[in-house]
Design an enzyme around this catalytic site. Sequence first.
Site, PDB file in Angstrom:
ATOM      1  N   TYR A  93      -1.526  -0.591  10.933  1.00  0.00           N
ATOM      2  CA  TYR A  93      -1.736  -0.942   9.514  1.00  0.00           C
ATOM      3  C   TYR A  93      -0.463  -0.606   8.717  1.00  0.00           C
ATOM      4  O   TYR A  93       0.017  -1.429   7.931  1.00  0.00           O
ATOM      5  CB  TYR A  93      -2.944  -0.180   8.953  1.00  0.00           C
ATOM      6  CG  TYR A  93      -3.234  -0.489   7.493  1.00  0.00           C
ATOM      7  CD1 TYR A  93      -3.719  -1.742   7.105  1.00  0.00           C
ATOM      8  CD2 TYR A  93      -3.036   0.471   6.496  1.00  0.00           C
ATOM      9  CE1 TYR A  93      -3.990  -2.036   5.775  1.00  0.00           C
ATOM     10  CE2 TYR A  93      -3.305   0.188   5.160  1.00  0.00           C
ATOM     11  CZ  TYR A  93      -3.784  -1.071   4.802  1.00  0.00           C
ATOM     12  OH  TYR A  93      -4.040  -1.352   3.474  1.00  0.00           O
ATOM     13  N   SER A 104       0.864  -1.187   0.000  1.00  0.00           N
ATOM     14  CA  SER A 104       0.000   0.000   0.000  1.00  0.00           C
ATOM     15  C   SER A 104       0.898   1.234   0.000  1.00  0.00           C
ATOM     16  O   SER A 104       2.092   1.152   0.326  1.00  0.00           O
ATOM     17  CB  SER A 104      -0.837  -0.011   1.282  1.00  0.00           C
ATOM     18  OG  SER A 104      -1.501   1.206   1.473  1.00  0.00           O
TER      19      SER A 104
END
Length: 246
Positions: free
Chosen positions: A153, A140
């Site tokens: 995360y 990501s």
Amino acid sequence: MLRDKVVIVTGASSGIGYATALALSKAGAKVAAGARRIDKLESLKNEVQENDGEILIKNLDVTKKEECDSFINLVTKTWNRIDILINNAGIMPLSFFKNLKISEWEEMIDVNLKGVLFCTAAVVPHMITKKTGHIVNISSVAGRIIFPAGSVYCATKHAITAFSEGLRQELSQRYNIKVTCIEPGVVSTELPNTITDKSLESFVESVKKMESLKAEDIANAIIYSIESPHYLNINEILLRPLSQEK
Ligand code: NDP
């Protein structure tokens, strides 16, 4: 170039995984699709078969090593080969650290990091024996930058970016195995649905209003990396919506 290649996609029941599985099968690949929601995988299977594609679906929880192993074994039994693994399954229950959502941190680490390790561990021996293969990890932008409420995360996605580079250094030159790390910005999918921290409600709403990427954009990037010539190892693709600043 994808015709009859055997491609494994984890987290294929929605979003990026679903779009990628569909696009791969349209390009002629044999697709093995795993996720926990079997009803969604059945819909994928129907869509693939309507387009005359070949697909195998299996209930898969990537946090369980034995399920990763049996999924990969089923693929080798069915098609006698594995060409590409796409480690896509992931969750994003963002929260402020001080709110101590400990079970959510644990699940994120189990799915986003350990799940990738388990599935990779299950395919690498086959790829080393055959001296060919391609592992695509979906990291990501959060594997590049860090933001408040994203500490855990981002830690999992930074780990995937680091793991991808380590894997490349170990496997690419020695065993002819390509490694690609895909780093999307905001993509319109179900991903924010796992956020339970109430203080992030306005953030989630603002993200939903953005003109974000489509799951198909990421599928195209993945296919671009897979279809590269044999000597070209596309190591990273970072892609953001035009409207995303960080
Ligand atoms: P979705 O929520 O639509 O898809 C997530 C997928 O992961 C689902 O198919 C889900 O299937 C699967 N999954 C979750 N937990 C498990 C598990 N324990 N075992 C197996 N599969 C699991 O979100 P996206 O498509 O957006 O997410 C795909 C990947 O893309 C993730 O790794 C995410 O971090 C990454 N990403 C997404 C971005 C975005 O903005 N959307 C941006 C950057 C990266 P099921 O619940 O059926 O098991």
